[in-house]
Design an enzyme around this catalytic site. Structure first.
Site, PDB file in Angstrom:
ATOM      1  N   ASP A   1     -10.908  -4.759  11.871  1.00  0.00           N
ATOM      2  CA  ASP A   1     -11.111  -6.196  12.111  1.00  0.00           C
ATOM      3  C   ASP A   1     -12.325  -6.472  12.998  1.00  0.00           C
ATOM      4  O   ASP A   1     -13.160  -7.316  12.666  1.00  0.00           O
ATOM      5  CB  ASP A   1      -9.842  -6.830  12.717  1.00  0.00           C
ATOM      6  CG  ASP A   1      -9.202  -5.963  13.795  1.00  0.00           C
ATOM      7  OD1 ASP A   1      -9.847  -5.007  14.238  1.00  0.00           O
ATOM      8  OD2 ASP A   1      -8.063  -6.249  14.193  1.00  0.00           O
TER       9      ASP A   1
ATOM     10  N   ASP B   1       0.816  -1.213   0.000  1.00  0.00           N
ATOM     11  CA  ASP B   1       0.000   0.000   0.000  1.00  0.00           C
ATOM     12  C   ASP B   1       0.849   1.263   0.000  1.00  0.00           C
ATOM     13  O   ASP B   1       0.318   2.362  -0.009  1.00  0.00           O
ATOM     14  CB  ASP B   1      -0.965  -0.010   1.202  1.00  0.00           C
ATOM     15  CG  ASP B   1      -2.347   0.503   0.810  1.00  0.00           C
ATOM     16  OD1 ASP B   1      -2.732   0.324  -0.364  1.00  0.00           O
ATOM     17  OD2 ASP B   1      -3.018   1.099   1.659  1.00  0.00           O
TER      18      ASP B   1
END
EC number: 2.4.1.12
Length: 830
Positions: free
Chosen positions: A529, A146
């Site tokens: 998450d 990224d």
């Protein structure tokens, strides 16, 4: 016939915790609840008149602690262990000499900045994946970069080359772990187990190869330290497309795979794909969650594994059987259809023996997660987790009638079988049809036939427009979402697939779709998450906790105090963000299929940072009591004293029984208790204020580490590195105040004669309790050679001076008549 029968047996089993341990544990919890009620009845009905403010604060704090204990305790009501049968899995799906029937798996590795996440560590993670014990044509590894760093790209290219030698060596000698750095760190006794001389020779040669590979990677890292003015150029002379990490096109490179990526023995290797999604100014990229969603789409277009497994770049496969362990649940006919993910515990390397700052997080992974596994399943903790692709696409699970029974708590409270309620029947009918407004849901049995026979039925069910609004404008990706067994249609052309893969990682692809809202990794929090797992559980999926004897994954954890507090700050901030969002478990999705105790566990996960406020108050109270010579508890009778003793006894009893059924050691438990106070008085407190500023005022503040002390040599040199961060101020202040209070209290008692020593012991006990909990923090401040950074000393002296001056101002050693004389006022006896 024996083989056939054996192949029909379940692939895993629940190992119940012995009833004598569990029942006693539950009885103690109930007893503790009753004692709590009596304790509060006494506390509230006996206010301390001369210290009303202190008494009131203490009671409010105690009520909050009791509530947070309930939230933490009750989700541990049904803890279970599980066991897998890898031999049965092989017998059913992976027989010798036959084509393997195991499902294909796509593995995701996420990385951002190669200067913070060393490429050698990422390379080890990738090598452990490529050498995994699973059919090679069923494994694909996707590395998400990224930060669009050429260093990551080049080191991955080197890793792919080294894998050609490393993978056959691992498979030939069946070595563990299959990450070379950690394998070669092991001390091997060549005289034991009659090791073959040929193996010794091959191992030495392999070690030499690995040392050379390390030199090449380190040379790349050294080269990357200084960026050329015109940016990086690739080997063929063209400019590296990712020179501007905030503005670059999408990049995909397939390193290994079917296009002739063979190892030195001439065998095929798993696919290795480098992915860096497109980034453009003005687009919201959603950090890690956005990168993971881009990987879901790329992998669906290129390989479309039925299952996905994601690991952080520093979490290598410690066991080559990890994928098979997960498949024992995912491919189980009874469990697989309703399991959204299999979560493995996180285990760590390189933590000092005493684990001073509770980095191993053992209490969470071995007690809380096991408890949740008995309800609806553990939370998703961001790494070491194997997903069912269908769950990430927002589909509902295939549930049986038993699963649709009303909530377990309701069922046990309301007795046996009664007439089924209307809502239950509606639920059942809805599940049979498996349609819901938010998701295009199809009957899984039909889809397994493949897309062809399904085409006409699909057009009946929903229009193309609705699919586009959900998944985005990629017909190839949309078609892949119907293939529940994974795989790509045989007729597809690889070149067109790559073109489509670039399309699905473009930055505008998610606009006006449900990515990040209903499907994929969910946006809206630093801790994506928790949110992602929560949405799946709310749809009725279950998750499973898999803890084989050999840990499947191992990672590295920050071991010095400042890094650890910053990590905890990030987690707590994520929880505060969820608390103020529409996905807050306190009010989200009450008509859904989230079990009551599972909801309680999620509420606990997002409200725990708020405990920092009463905790700070409670840690300062003993010092104030010592300084003012007042106490929060009145003189207690024997009857009341009994409740206090019972209260402490029940706290220890629940702790000890928890350790018995979970197998956690007393030292780990105590470290966790200590770090709860250290984290609560620092990182959690900052997270609450940061979260409030972000939500109410839109101000995004950041408390980051600024300076770094020099490393000392030695195994745990990193442990003693000290970085000044504002997170250290509150706990330091609490320590100083308590130490000042103890000195003041003892000096007061010395001046006041023996009758004042009795009340003093209660206050001192209270203060010592705080200092004991903060002891690792104090040790961390001291560094290795007891060198405390100047700034901490300055702060401590400053705060101590302020309190001492206040102390002098209060003048507690002089009686009221003496004060009156000093002021020149004359009484009757003048």
């Amino acid at each position: 016939s024996f083989m056939v029968d054996d192949a029909r047996l379940p692939l895993s089993r629940i190992v119940p915790i012995p009833a004598n341990q569990l029942n006693l544990y539950r009885i103690v919890i109930i007893l503790r609840l009753i004692i709590l009620c009596f304790f509060f009845q006494y506390r509230v009905s006996h206010p301390v008149r001369d210290a009303y403010g202190l008494w009131l604060v203490s009671v409010i704090c105690e009520i909050w602690f009791a509530l947070s204990w309930l939230l933490d305790q009750f989700p541990k009501w049904y803890p279970i262990n599980r066991e897998t049968y890898l031999d049965r899995l092989a017998l059913r799906y992976d027989r010798e000499g036959e084509p393997s029937q195991l499902c294909p798996i796509d593995i995701f590795v996420s990385t951002v900045d190669p200067l913070k996440e060393p490429p050698l560590i990422t390379a080890n993670t990738v090598l452990s994946i490529l050498a995994v014990d699973y059919p090679v044509d069923k494994v694909s590894c996707y590395v998400s970069d990224d930060g669009s760093a050429m260093l990551t790209f080049e080191s991955l290219s080197e890793t792919a080359e080294f894998a050609r030698k490393w993978v056959p060596f691992c498979k030939k000698h069946n070595i563990e772990p299959r990450a070379p750095e950690f394998y070669f760190q092991q001390k091997i006794d060549y005289l034991k187990d009659k090791i073959q001389p040929s193996f010794v020779k091959e191992r030495r040669a392999m070690k030499r190869e690995y040392e050379e590979f390390k030199i090449r990677i380190n040379a790349l890292v050294a080269k990357a330290q200084k960026v050329p003015e015109e940016g990086w150029t690739m080997a063929d002379g063209t400019a590296w497309p990712g020179n501007n990490p905030r503005d670059h096109p999408g990049m995909i490179q397939v390193f290994l795979g079917h296009s002739g990526g063979l190892d030195t023995d001439g065998n095929e290797l798993p696919r290795l794909v480098y992915v860096s999604r497109e980034k453009r100014p003005g687009f919201q990229h959603h950090k890690k969650a956005g990168a993971m969603n881009a990987l879901i789409r790329v992998s669906a277009v290129l390989t479309n594994g039925a299952y996905l497994l994601n690991v952080d770049c520093d979490h290598y496969f410690n066991s080559s059987k990890a994928l098979r362990e997960a498949m024992c649940f995912m491919m189980d006919p009874a469990l697989g259809r309703k399991t959204c993910y299999v979560q493995f515990p996180q285990r760590f390397d390189g933590i000092d023996l005493h684990d001073r700052y509770a980095n191993r997080n053992i209490v969470f992974f071995d007690i809380n997660m096991k408890g949740l596994d008995g309800i609806q399943g553990p939370m998703y903790v961001g790494t070491g987790c194997c997903f069912n692709r269908q769950a990430l696409y927002g589909y509902d699970p295939v549930l049986t009638e038993a699963d649709l029974e009303p909530n377990i708590v309701v069922k046990s409270c309301c007795g046996g079988r009664k007439k089924k309620s209307k809502s239950y029947m509606d639920n059942k009918n809805r599940m049979m049809k498996r349609t819901e407004s938010s998701a295009p849901i199809f009957n899984m049995e039909d889809i397994e036939e493949g897309i062809e026979g399904y085409e006409d039925e699909r057009s009946m069910l929903m229009s193309q427009k609705r699919l586009e609004k959900r998944f985005g404008q990629s017909p190839i990706f949309t078609a892949s979402t119907f293939m529940t067994q994974g795989g790509i249609p045989p007729s597809t052309n690889p070149a067109s697939l790559l073109k489509e893969a670039i399309h699905v990682i473009s930055c505008g692809y998610e606009d006006k779709t449900e990515w990040g809202k209903e499907i994929g990794w969910i946006y809206g929090s630093v801790t994506e998450d928790i949110l992602t797992g929560f949405k799946m559980h709310a749809r009725g999926w279950i998750s499973i906790y898999c803890m084989p004897p050999r840990p499947c994954f191992k990672g590295s954890a920050p071991i010095n105090l400042s890094d650890r507090l910053n990590q905890v700050l990030r987690w707590a901030l994520g929880s505060v963000e969820i608390l103020f969002s529409r996905h807050c478990p306190i009010w989200y999705n009450y008509g859904g299929r989230l079990k009551l105790l599972e909801r309680v566990a999620y509420i606990n996960t997002i409200v725990y940072p708020l405990t920092s406020l009463p905790l700070i108050a409670y840690c300062v109270l003993p010092a104030i009591c010592l300084l003012t010579n007042k106490f929060i508890i009145p003189e207690i009778s024997n009857y009341a004293g009994m409740f206090f003793i019972l209260m402490f006894a029940s706290i220890f009893a629940t702790g000890i029984l928890e350790l018995r059924w979970s197998g956690v050691g007393i030292e780990d438990w105590w470290r966790n208790e200590q770090f709860w106070v250290i984290g609560g008085t620092s990182a959690h407190l900052f997270a609450v204020f940061q979260g409030l500023l972000k939500v109410l005022a839109g101000i995004d503040t950041n408390f980051t580490v600024t300076s770094k002390a020099n490393d000392e040599d030695g195994d745990f040199a990193e442990l003693y590195v000290f970085k000044w961060t504002s997170l250290l101020i509150p706990p330091t202040t609490v320590l100083v105040i308590n130490l000042v209070g103890m000195v003041a209290g003892i000096s007061y008692a010395i001046n006041s004669g023996y009758q004042s020593w009795g009340p003093l012991f209660g206050k001192l006990f209270f203060s010592i309790w705080v200092i004991l909990h903060l002891y690792p923090f104090l040790k961390g401040l001291m560094g290795k050679q007891n060198r405390t950074p100047t700034i901490v000393i300055v702060w401590s002296i400053l705060l101590a001076s302020i309190f001492s001056l206040l102390w002098v101002k209060i003048d507690p050693f002089i009686s009221d008549t003496q004060k009156a004389v000093a002021m020149g006022q004359c009484g009757v006896n003048c």
